[in-house]
Design an enzyme around this catalytic site. Structure first.
Site: not given
Ligand code: GLN
Length: 202
Positions: A80, A177, A179
């Site tokens: 991002c 994302h 994560e």
């Protein structure tokens, strides 16, 4: 020696990246200085606010050290805001007045590309190197890739064809994302890349 992945920890969601790497059993550490950078074999630039992270990179004298390491072959992955920082340019309509880019992926990105209606959304995306099944991609005020150079590979596209994950050799950028989900396949793939490149460099 087991390779260590550094996560730039100046602003943004670096803790989530570190937690995912920890779940995988991958050695990882926070990077805040050029000295920290010297002790890692790969680097993740997290999501956050690209203009803030850019300013902090300048303040902490990390711009040239990161460029030099990546140009020398160290794998880097930006999520991002991290993708924005890796790009070569930002679409002039969405570029902040002070918008640092590292220029490590020959791509132009458009910031906050989904407008206020869809500031945040999730969808299933097939990511080329991970193969099926698709991953759950989380987009938060995300950029898209609006132009790429001939050396850039597209790793994932939205259903309308817009590139949202790209790779130029050892530099990878995702608009979403990984994560923030339980699926650690993207991190495992990046860790494998770091392992190969550090074996090659040894
Ligand atoms: N909109 C942010 C920027 O332009 C990126 C958002 C994110 O990293 N989740 O920097």
């Amino acid at each position: 020696m087991r390779p260590t992945i550094g996560v730039l920890a100046l602003q943004g969601d670096f803790a989530e990246h570190l937690a995912t790497l920890d779940r995988l059993g991958v050695a990882a550490r926070e990077v805040r200085t050029a000295r920290d950078l010297r002790s890692v074999d790969g680097l993740i630039l997290p999501g956050g606010e690209s203009t803030t992270i850019g300013r902090l990179l300048e303040r902490f004298d990390l711009v040239e050290p990161i460029r030099a390491r990546v140009q020398a072959g160290m794998p880097v992955w930006g999520t991002c805001a991290g993708l924005i920082l890796l790009a070569r340019d930002v679409d002039p309509e969405t570029r902040a007045r002070h918008q640092l880019v590292l220029g490590l992926i020959h791509a132009v990105v458009r910031r906050n590309a989904f407008g206020s209606q869809r500031e945040s959304f999730e969808c299933d995306l097939l990511v080329e190197p991970l193969g099926p099944p698709p991953i759950r991609a989380v987009f938060i005020r995300a950029p898209v890739v609006s132009a790429i150079g001939p050396t850039v590979e597209v790793l994932a596209r939205l259903p309308d064809g817009t590139p949202v994950a790209v790779r130029q050799g050892n530099a990878i950028g995702t608009a979403f994302h990984p994560e923030l989900t339980e699926d650690a396949r993207f991190h495992a793939w990046f860790a494998a890349l770091v392992e190969c490149s550090s074996v090659g460099a040894a």
